[in-house]
Design an enzyme around this catalytic site. Structure first.
Site, PDB file in Angstrom:
ATOM      1  N   LYS A  33       0.816  -1.217   0.000  1.00 27.44           N
ATOM      2  CA  LYS A  33       0.000   0.000   0.000  1.00 27.44           C
ATOM      3  C   LYS A  33       0.851   1.269   0.000  1.00 27.44           C
ATOM      4  CE  LYS A  33      -1.695   1.032   4.011  1.00 27.44           C
ATOM      5  NZ  LYS A  33      -0.965   2.281   4.372  1.00 27.44           N
ATOM      6  N   THR A  34       1.779   1.360   0.940  1.00 37.80           N
ATOM      7  CA  THR A  34       2.594   2.570   1.068  1.00 37.80           C
ATOM      8  C   THR A  34       3.450   2.782  -0.172  1.00 37.80           C
ATOM      9  OG1 THR A  34       2.657   2.275   3.462  1.00 37.80           O
ATOM     10  CG2 THR A  34       4.305   3.750   2.494  1.00 37.80           C
ATOM     11  N   ASP A 209      -4.022   8.481   2.676  1.00 39.46           N
ATOM     12  CA  ASP A 209      -3.662   7.150   3.164  1.00 39.46           C
ATOM     13  C   ASP A 209      -4.609   6.743   4.297  1.00 39.46           C
ATOM     14  OD1 ASP A 209      -2.270   4.807   3.458  1.00 39.46           O
ATOM     15  OD2 ASP A 209      -0.562   5.692   4.505  1.00 39.46           O
ATOM     16  N   GLU A 210      -4.748   5.430   4.521  1.00 42.43           N
ATOM     17  CA  GLU A 210      -5.554   4.884   5.630  1.00 42.43           C
ATOM     18  C   GLU A 210      -6.955   5.508   5.645  1.00 42.43           C
ATOM     19  OE1 GLU A 210      -4.454   2.390   7.047  1.00 42.43           O
ATOM     20  OE2 GLU A 210      -2.300   2.513   7.399  1.00 42.43           O
ATOM     21  N   GLN A 240      -8.992  -3.704   7.947  1.00 40.67           N
ATOM     22  CA  GLN A 240      -8.087  -3.304   9.029  1.00 40.67           C
ATOM     23  C   GLN A 240      -8.560  -2.037   9.737  1.00 40.67           C
ATOM     24  OE1 GLN A 240      -3.728  -3.999   8.299  1.00 40.67           O
ATOM     25  NE2 GLN A 240      -4.389  -4.175   6.161  1.00 40.67           N
ATOM     26  N   ARG A 553       0.030  -9.844  10.818  1.00 36.82           N
ATOM     27  CA  ARG A 553       1.350  -9.300  11.163  1.00 36.82           C
ATOM     28  C   ARG A 553       2.440 -10.347  10.945  1.00 36.82           C
ATOM     29  NH1 ARG A 553       0.228  -5.088   9.795  1.00 36.82           N
ATOM     30  NH2 ARG A 553      -1.682  -6.163   9.191  1.00 36.82           N
TER      31      ARG A 553
END
Length: 596
Positions: A33-34, A209-210, A240, A553
Site C-alpha cells: 500500500k505505502t 492514506d488509511e 483493518q 502481522r
C-alpha cells in the site's frame, strides 16, 4: 517511467498511472500500500503536475516524513514539493492564513490535551459544577467527540454551556485545540463558498492514506476540497479498520463510490508478506464479516507452517508455555488484545531469562494505577517505608486516605491480598478518582489483573515479596532507550542474536508492523472479542478485524493461544490449516480439557 523507482505489479501500476478523477485503492494486508501511494505521488510529479497543487495526507508524522524523503530524493526543486503531512498539519496550515475568520491572529497557540483539560477544569470550577456528575475527563471527551462529528449541540444543556464557555476562552486566548485544526476549516468552507473555491483552485490533487480510519470532520474536509475537480485518490483496507473508539468510521471507505459514482476501483490483492497458510487462514476469518468490500488475498510465497493453536486452563499456564516455546527471539512479537494481559507474560519472561520490551507502552508494574496500589501494600507491610507513604498521600485523595492510613498495617495482617485491595479501593474511592482519565477502562482492567494475580497468595506480605522479586530481576527501566537502540522494529532481523528482546504489544499498536514470528495470546471469548463488544454485531465485526490484523502481522509462523474458552474466531479458521502444538510442554489434566 523508467528513470523512477517503480517496481510494481500490474494492479499497483494501474493505480499509480491513474491521473485525473476519483480513485479508490483497496489494499489488502501486506500488498504494498505505502509503496503504491508513494509511487503514485512521484508519478503525478513526473507528469508535470505542479507540486504545490498536490496534497498527500497521512495519519502519522513518521509516514509523512518517509514520503517526503522519497519525494525530495527524486525532485530537488524545493519550491515544487507537495504538501505531505497529517490532517492536523494540513488544517493548521489553512488556519494560519484564515485565523481572522475565527477572530484569531495567525500566531495562534495550539492547545494540546493537557491544555484543554486545564481550561475545562477552570470552567467547571468557576461554574461550581458537581465533580461527580461532570468529571472533567468525561466532559473533555464529549466536547472532542462533538468536534470530530462537527456538532455543537448536546443532550445535556450544562455540557453545552461548558462547551460554549470553552470556545469563548479559546478565542480570548487566541488559541485552537487539536480538533479545531480540522473542524474549523470545514466550518469556514461550508460558510464561505468563495473561500472554498479559492482553496479548490489552489489544491487540485489529493492523496489520502488509511482512508478507512478517517472521522466525520476529516471526511468532510477532503470531500469539500476535492469536490470541484474530483482528483481524489484514497488507499486503505476496510478489513483493518480498528479505531472506532477514535471516532473513525470505515463506512466512508465503503461509501466511496456513492460519493464519487465514476470512481476507478483498483484492488491490491497480492500479499507479499505472509505464507500461503497465514494468508488463507486470516482471509477465512475476515470473510465472516458482512460490512466489508470483499476481496480475496493471494500470494506467491511458500505454503509455510500450519497455524499452531494451543489452549490452557489459565493465563499463567499460557504464559509458561509461551516462555518455553520462544526458542528464537529474532523478529518475534507477542500480541494481545488489552494491556492488562501483559502481566503474566512479563512474569514468565522474567523467570525464564527472556529479554523483552513493551512497544508503545509501560511494563505492568510501571503503570500508575498498579504502582499506586502496590505502594499502599508496601506501606501496609512496612510503615517505615516513607517513599510509599509519600505516594499514598500524593496519588490517593487525601480526605479519603488520611483516615485509614494508620489502619493499613492491621488490615494487611488480617485480610487476604484480594480483600485488602478491595478495602483500599472502597475506602479511598480510588476508581472514582480515575474516571477522568481517558484510559479509565484500561486502568480498570489492569487493576482487575492485579486482583486476579493477588488471588493466588494467602498474605499481603507474600504478594509484595513476589512483586518485589519480579521488579528486582526485571528488564532495564529505559524502555525508550531500548526502542531507540533498536531504531526500527522492521530493521532488527538477521543481525540480532537469540538474546535480542521479544516485543510485547497490543494488537492496536502492531498495526502497520510485521514480524517473522507472531504469538497471539489470550484469544479467548470475552477477551477477543472483548466482553464489551459481544452485544452488537458492528462491535463483533470490529473485533474480528482486530483478529485479522493480528494474524496478518506474521510473515512465517503464527501461533495462537487461549485460556479457558476459545474465541469464536478460532472456529472460523479452516481445520486443515490448524495444528495443536503440544511439543516441549508438560500439560496438566486441566489443560487437556481445553485441547479437545
Amino acid at each position: 517511467m523508467n528513470d523512477l523507482p517503480y517496481d510494481l505489479n500490474p494492479s499497483q501500476f494501474e493505480a499509480v498511472k491513474h491521473i485525473n478523477g476519483p480513485l479508490l485503492i483497496t489494499a489488502g494486508a501486506g500488498s504494498g500500500k505505502t509503496k503504491t501511494l508513494t509511487s503514485r505521488l512521484l508519478f503525478l510529479l513526473s507528469n508535470n503536475i505542479p507540486g504545490h497543487e498536490i496534497v498527500a495526507i497521512t495519519f502519522t508524522n513518521k509516514a509523512a516524513e518517509e514520503m517526503k524523503r522519497r519525494a525530495t530524493a527524486i525532485f530537488t526543486d524545493q519550491q515544487n514539493i507537495p504538501f505531505i503531512g497529517t490532517f492536523h498539519a494540513f488544517g493548521a496550515r489553512i488556519l494560519r492564513k484564515e485565523a481572522i475568520a475565527f477572530d484569531r491572529s495567525g500566531s495562534f497557540s495550539i492547545f494540546d490535551e493537557s491544555d484543554a483539560i486545564k481550561l475545562i477544569k477552570q470552567i467547571l470550577k468557576n461554574g461550581d459544577f458537581d465533580k461527580i456528575q461532570y468529571p472533567f475527563g468525561k466532559v473533555r471527551r464529549q466536547i472532542s467527540k462533538a468536534k470530530d462529528e462537527l456538532s455543537s449541540s448536546f443532550a445535556d444543556e450544562n455540557v453545552e454551556y461548558i462547551y460554549n464557555q470553552y470556545e469563548t476562552q479559546l478565542k480570548r486566548q487566541n488559541a485552537f485545540d487539536f480538533d479545531d485544526l480540522i473542524g474549523k476549516p470545514v466550518r469556514l468552507f461550508e460558510s464561505s463558498p468563495q473561500k472554498l473555491e479559492e482553496y479548490q483552485s489552489r489544491f487540485r490533487y489529493f492523496l489520502v492514506d488509511e482512508y478507512q480510519d478517517i472521522n466525520t470532520a476529516q471526511y468532510r474536509l477532503i470531500k469539500l476540497l476535492s469536490d470541484k475537480e474530483k482528483n481524489l485518490s484514497v488507499v486503505g483496507d476496510d478489513h483493518q479498520s480498528i479505531y472506532s473508539f477514535r471516532s473513525a468510521d470505515f463506512r466512508n471507505f465503503l461509501n466511496f463510490e456513492r460519493d464519487f459514482p465514476n470512481a476507478k476501483i483498483v484492488i491490491l490483492d497480492q500479499n507479499y508478506r505472509s505464507t500461503k497458510n497465514i494468508v488463507s487462514a486470516s482471509s477465512a476469518v475476515i470473510h465472516h464479516n458482512k460490512n466489508q468490500r470483499p476481496k480475496t488475498l493471494w500470494t506467491n510465497n511458500e505454503e509455510g507452517s500450519l497455524i499452531h493453536i494451543q489452549g490452557f486452563y489459565s493465563a499463567e499456564r499460557e504464559a509458561e508455555w509461551l516462555a518455553l516455546n520462544i526458542s528464537d527471539n529474532q523478529n518475534t512479537a507477542v500480541l494481545y488484545r488489552t494491556n492488562a494481559q501483559s502481566r503474566p507474560i512479563e512474569q514468565a519472561c522474567i523467570f525464564n531469562g527472556i529479554p523483552y520490551f513493551i512497544y508503545g507502552g509501560l511494563r505492568f508494574y510501571d503503570r500508575k494505577e498498579i504502582k499506586d496500589i502496590v505502594s499502599a501494600m508496601r506501606y501496609a507491610t512496612n510503615p517505615a517505608d516513607e517513599l510509599s507513604k509519600e505516594r499514598l498521600l500524593k496519588e490517593f485523595k487525601k480526605t479519603r486516605v488520611r483516615p485509614i492510613i494508620d489502619a493499613l498495617p492491621e488490615m494487611a495482617s488480617s485480610l487476604s491480598p484480594v480483600e485488602f485491595i478491595g478495602y483500599l479501593l472502597k475506602e479511598t474511592a480510588y476508581l472514582e478518582s480515575l474516571r477522568n482519565d481517558k484510559n479509565f477502562e484500561e486502568r480498570q482492567e489492569n487493576i482487575g489483573e492485579l486482583i486476579s494475580f493477588a488471588s493466588g497468595f494467602s498474605s499481603v506480605d507474600e504478594l509484595i515479596e513476589r512483586i518485589s522479586l519480579l521488579e528486582s530481576t526485571d528488564q532495564p527501566k529505559s524502555i525508550g532507550q531500548e526502542k531507540q537502540r533498536s531504531d526500527s522494529l522492521q530493521n532488527t532481523t538477521a543481525s540480532q542474536n537469540n538474546k535480542s528482546p521479544i516485543r510485547l504489544m497490543t494488537i492496536h499498536m502492531a498495526k502497520g508492523l510485521e514480524f517473522d514470528n507472531v504469538f497471539l495470546v489470550g484469544a479467548s471469548e470475552n477477551i477477543l472479542p472483548h466482553e464489551r463488544a459481544i452485544f452488537k454485531e458492528d462491535d463483533i465485526e470490529e473485533e474480528r478485524r482486530l483478529m485479522y490484523v493480528a494474524m496478518t502481522r506474521a510473515k512465517k509462523k503464527l501461533s495462537i493461544s487461549f485460556f479457558r474458552n476459545a474465541s469464536r474466531f478460532l472456529y472460523e479458521i479452516p481445520p486443515e490449516l490448524v495444528v495443536f502444538a503440544n511439543s516441549n510442554f508438560a500439560f496438566s489434566d486441566e489443560d487437556a480439557l481445553y485441547l479437545d
